[in-house]
Scaffold this active site. Structure first.
Site, PDB file in Angstrom:
ATOM      1  N   ARG A 155      -0.038   3.614 -10.519  1.00  0.00           N
ATOM      2  CA  ARG A 155       1.150   2.767 -10.550  1.00  0.00           C
ATOM      3  C   ARG A 155       2.245   3.491 -11.322  1.00  0.00           C
ATOM      4  O   ARG A 155       1.971   4.314 -12.182  1.00  0.00           O
ATOM      5  CB  ARG A 155       0.835   1.444 -11.240  1.00  0.00           C
ATOM      6  CG  ARG A 155       0.151   0.456 -10.331  1.00  0.00           C
ATOM      7  CD  ARG A 155       0.492  -0.971 -10.727  1.00  0.00           C
ATOM      8  NE  ARG A 155      -0.195  -1.921  -9.866  1.00  0.00           N
ATOM      9  CZ  ARG A 155       0.281  -2.330  -8.704  1.00  0.00           C
ATOM     10  NH1 ARG A 155       1.440  -1.869  -8.251  1.00  0.00           N
ATOM     11  NH2 ARG A 155      -0.400  -3.198  -7.983  1.00  0.00           N
ATOM     12  N   GLY A 180       4.173   0.472  -1.955  1.00  0.00           N
ATOM     13  CA  GLY A 180       4.824  -0.832  -1.947  1.00  0.00           C
ATOM     14  C   GLY A 180       6.271  -0.751  -2.399  1.00  0.00           C
ATOM     15  O   GLY A 180       6.843   0.345  -2.445  1.00  0.00           O
ATOM     16  N   ASP A 181       6.834  -1.892  -2.772  1.00  0.00           N
ATOM     17  CA  ASP A 181       8.275  -1.898  -3.072  1.00  0.00           C
ATOM     18  C   ASP A 181       8.617  -1.017  -4.268  1.00  0.00           C
ATOM     19  O   ASP A 181       9.622  -0.302  -4.244  1.00  0.00           O
ATOM     20  CB  ASP A 181       8.804  -3.328  -3.236  1.00  0.00           C
ATOM     21  CG  ASP A 181       8.095  -4.112  -4.331  1.00  0.00           C
ATOM     22  OD1 ASP A 181       7.013  -3.681  -4.770  1.00  0.00           O
ATOM     23  OD2 ASP A 181       8.626  -5.145  -4.752  1.00  0.00           O
ATOM     24  N   GLY A 182       7.762  -1.023  -5.315  1.00  0.00           N
ATOM     25  CA  GLY A 182       8.018  -0.175  -6.485  1.00  0.00           C
ATOM     26  C   GLY A 182       8.035   1.289  -6.083  1.00  0.00           C
ATOM     27  O   GLY A 182       8.932   2.064  -6.481  1.00  0.00           O
ATOM     28  N   THR A 209       1.351  -3.204   1.406  1.00  0.00           N
ATOM     29  CA  THR A 209       0.961  -4.214   0.417  1.00  0.00           C
ATOM     30  C   THR A 209       0.132  -5.292   1.097  1.00  0.00           C
ATOM     31  O   THR A 209       0.467  -5.726   2.202  1.00  0.00           O
ATOM     32  CB  THR A 209       2.161  -4.896  -0.270  1.00  0.00           C
ATOM     33  OG1 THR A 209       1.689  -6.068  -0.952  1.00  0.00           O
ATOM     34  CG2 THR A 209       3.240  -5.344   0.704  1.00  0.00           C
ATOM     35  N   ASP A 211       0.081  -8.167   0.045  1.00  0.00           N
ATOM     36  CA  ASP A 211       0.810  -9.425  -0.163  1.00  0.00           C
ATOM     37  C   ASP A 211       1.723  -9.787   1.013  1.00  0.00           C
ATOM     38  O   ASP A 211       2.189 -10.918   1.100  1.00  0.00           O
ATOM     39  CB  ASP A 211       1.661  -9.349  -1.437  1.00  0.00           C
ATOM     40  CG  ASP A 211       0.819  -9.311  -2.701  1.00  0.00           C
ATOM     41  OD1 ASP A 211      -0.417  -9.377  -2.578  1.00  0.00           O
ATOM     42  OD2 ASP A 211       1.403  -9.218  -3.793  1.00  0.00           O
ATOM     43  N   GLY A 255      -1.905 -12.326  -4.482  1.00  0.00           N
ATOM     44  CA  GLY A 255      -0.622 -12.722  -3.904  1.00  0.00           C
ATOM     45  C   GLY A 255       0.289 -13.025  -5.072  1.00  0.00           C
ATOM     46  O   GLY A 255       0.284 -14.132  -5.592  1.00  0.00           O
ATOM     47  N   ILE A 365     -10.893  -7.944  -1.994  1.00  0.00           N
ATOM     48  CA  ILE A 365     -10.232  -8.151  -0.697  1.00  0.00           C
ATOM     49  C   ILE A 365      -9.315  -6.974  -0.325  1.00  0.00           C
ATOM     50  O   ILE A 365      -8.853  -6.891   0.801  1.00  0.00           O
ATOM     51  CB  ILE A 365      -9.428  -9.481  -0.631  1.00  0.00           C
ATOM     52  CG1 ILE A 365      -8.198  -9.466  -1.540  1.00  0.00           C
ATOM     53  CG2 ILE A 365     -10.318 -10.666  -0.983  1.00  0.00           C
ATOM     54  CD1 ILE A 365      -7.240 -10.635  -1.272  1.00  0.00           C
TER      55      ILE A 365
HETATM   56  O1  F6P Z   1       0.660  -6.122  -4.801  1.00  0.00           O
HETATM   57  C1  F6P Z   1      -0.620  -6.104  -4.349  1.00  0.00           C
HETATM   58  C2  F6P Z   1      -1.575  -6.685  -5.353  1.00  0.00           C
HETATM   59  O2  F6P Z   1      -2.872  -6.557  -4.868  1.00  0.00           O
HETATM   60  C3  F6P Z   1      -1.266  -8.125  -5.742  1.00  0.00           C
HETATM   61  O3  F6P Z   1      -1.758  -9.063  -4.828  1.00  0.00           O
HETATM   62  C4  F6P Z   1      -1.900  -8.214  -7.102  1.00  0.00           C
HETATM   63  O4  F6P Z   1      -1.295  -9.186  -7.899  1.00  0.00           O
HETATM   64  C5  F6P Z   1      -1.645  -6.874  -7.663  1.00  0.00           C
HETATM   65  O5  F6P Z   1      -1.513  -5.979  -6.592  1.00  0.00           O
HETATM   66  C6  F6P Z   1      -2.704  -6.412  -8.642  1.00  0.00           C
HETATM   67  O6  F6P Z   1      -2.551  -5.064  -8.875  1.00  0.00           O
HETATM   68  P1  F6P Z   1      -3.175  -4.215 -10.054  1.00  0.00           P
HETATM   69  O7  F6P Z   1      -4.145  -5.059 -10.792  1.00  0.00           O
HETATM   70  O8  F6P Z   1      -3.775  -3.043  -9.383  1.00  0.00           O
HETATM   71  O9  F6P Z   1      -2.040  -3.779 -10.907  1.00  0.00           O
END
Ligand code: F6P
EC number: 2.7.1.11
Length: 441
Positions: A155, A180-182, A209, A211, A255, A365
């Site tokens: 991340r 994803g968006d980030g 994503t 979501d 989500g 999931i």
């Molecule tokens: O954005 C996708 C997602 O799986 C969300 O549904 C969830 O809140 C988040 O990422 C959790 O991400 P992590 O725990 O890897 O930072």
């Protein structure tokens, strides 16, 4: 008024002059129609009334550039070097996309050098010291059978200048960012630094994503697999709930801001009596609140099944300290556990027996391989991404819009978030299937 046409315009590195190596396919005569006529557009609006409301001639209506192979391409495949990076949280289908990018680049375009960067943008930043992987057809064989990403991920964005230094050192002409968006915000910054330095490096994203919250694309890959997997938890909780007196099944699903996974998984099973999502606020207490409704239902029907999206009910947990993750997302509080506790408390106070079974399938999931439908989507997105990049398109992501693959400027893809519309037909279906009241107030 914002000029929507300008917003939808995708950047090009320059004029395409090289004959596409896919011309051999074209000569078979079977695929002619799949070559894109550059003047064609995929309209933004899909109804006559929406078009009429604009009051402008059809040829001036905003529309996306269609995806697909071009007759002329910008990059000479024999000299093109490509980089691939996967960023952010896991999502089913990442390996499918990596594999399809590599196979399309090598088999159809004849690109010979493809680098895989490890652990997201960290792999493009010198101080992390991550080695670069040479990707080829044999290395990606069968990877689509596995969840996760063979390249690893992380991340957070890194310094775009350092990333472009890395691309220059490796003489990379095309960078594919799967994220994803980030991560797409990071990709936009990379493309901006590339432009400032006057380099011709295409930056093309494949949005990802579970979501399903990326706007201007009909669906993000991995979403379908994720909600399908989530149905297993709902099924298990429902079996438990119906086996015990006053059984309550409670399942919390991922989500963050959008309740699409919760809605789709609940509809797929059609066993949920309640679905709670961040887009639709609700009260827990009072005669019209959720807890009183749940108690009445359990007393009259003997069981109940609840599905909550993890982003729901955060307002009840505001007192807990909140922090940001490396991508800048607010770390969510655990509403599922809070609700479990509140239900137990409420039933005990009313002297009503409750047998609550709580399941949070969490990461299970999204760490699975893509299902066949998502796999198909991943391959086709990857093909569209390769065609776009080889034709010199940049600062864009590939997506699906009005049933066509299209090029969406990154700026637009990160401009907002897709949410379940409380007045829309998806939420209406959820209300009809569950029978829950439209408001708990
Ligand atoms: O954005 C996708 C997602 O799986 C969300 O549904 C969830 O809140 C988040 O990422 C959790 O991400 P992590 O725990 O890897 O930072």
């Amino acid at each position: 008024m914002v000029d929507e046409r300008a917003q939808l315009e995708v950047k090009t590195l320059g004029e395409s002059r090289i004959d596409s190596p896919l011309a051999a396919l074209l000569r078979t005569g079977r695929t002619t129609q799949h070559y894109v006529d550059e003047s064609d557009r995929v309209l933004l609006d899909d109804t006559v009334s929406l078009v009429a409301a604009r009051g402008v001639p059809v040829e001036e209506l905003p529309g996306f550039e269609p995806g697909g192979p071009r007759r002329k391409i910008f990059f000479d495949p024999s000299k093109t070097r490509v980089g691939i990076v996967t960023c952010g949280g896991l999502c089913p289908g990442l390996n499918d996309v990596i594999r399809a990018l590599v196979l399309e680049l090598t088999n159809h375009y004849g690109v010979r050098r493809i680098f895989g960067f490890r652990n997201g943008y960290q792999g493009m930043t010198a101080r992390y010291g991550r080695s670069v992987v040479d990707l080829d057809a044999s290395l990606v064989a069968g990877i689509n059978e596995y969840g996760g990403t063979i390249l690893g991920t992380s991340r957070g964005n890194q310094d775009p200048d350092e990333i472009v230094d890395c691309l220059e050192q490796l003489s990379v002409n095309v960078l594919f960012v799967i994220g994803g968006d980030g991560s797409m915000r990071g990709a936009l910054k990379i493309a901006e630094v590339v432009a400032e330095r006057g380099r011709r490096i295409a930056v093309v994203g494949v949005p990802k994503t579970i979501d399903n919250d990326i706007p201007y694309i009909e669906r993000s890959f991995g979403f379908q697999t994720a909600f399908a997997k989530a149905t297993e938890a709902i099924r298990a909780a429902h079996v438990e709930a119906t086996a015990f007196p006053n059984g309550i099944g409670l399942v919390q699903l991922m989500g963050r801001h959008s309740g699409f996974i919760a809605c789709y998984a609940a509809l797929a099973n059609n066993d949920a009596d309640y679905v709670l999502i961040p887009e639709v606020p609700f009260s827990l207490d009072g005669p019209g609140g959720f807890l009183a409704h749940l108690r009445d239902r359990v007393v009259s029907r003997g069981h109940a099944m609840i599905v909550v999206a993890e982003g729901a009910g955060q307002e009840f947990l505001l007192d807990s300290a909140s922090s940001l993750d490396a991508s800048g997302n607010v770390r969510l509080q655990d509403f599922g556990r809070y609700l479990r506790h509140r239900i137990a408390e409420d039933f005990a106070a009313a002297g009503v027996e409750a047998n609550l079974k709580y399941i949070d399938p969490s990461y299970t999931i999204r760490s699975v391989p893509a299902n066949p439908y998502d796999s198909v989507y991943c391959i086709r997105l990857a093909h569209a991404a390769v065609h776009a990049a080889m034709a010199g398109r940049t600062e864009m992501v590939v997506g699906r819009w009005r049933g066509r693959f299209v090029h969406v400027p990154i700026a637009l893809a990160i401009s907002s978030r897709n949410l379940v519309d409380p007045d829309g037909d998806l939420w209406m279906s959820v209300l009809e299937a569950t029978g829950q009241p439209p408001v708990f107030a």
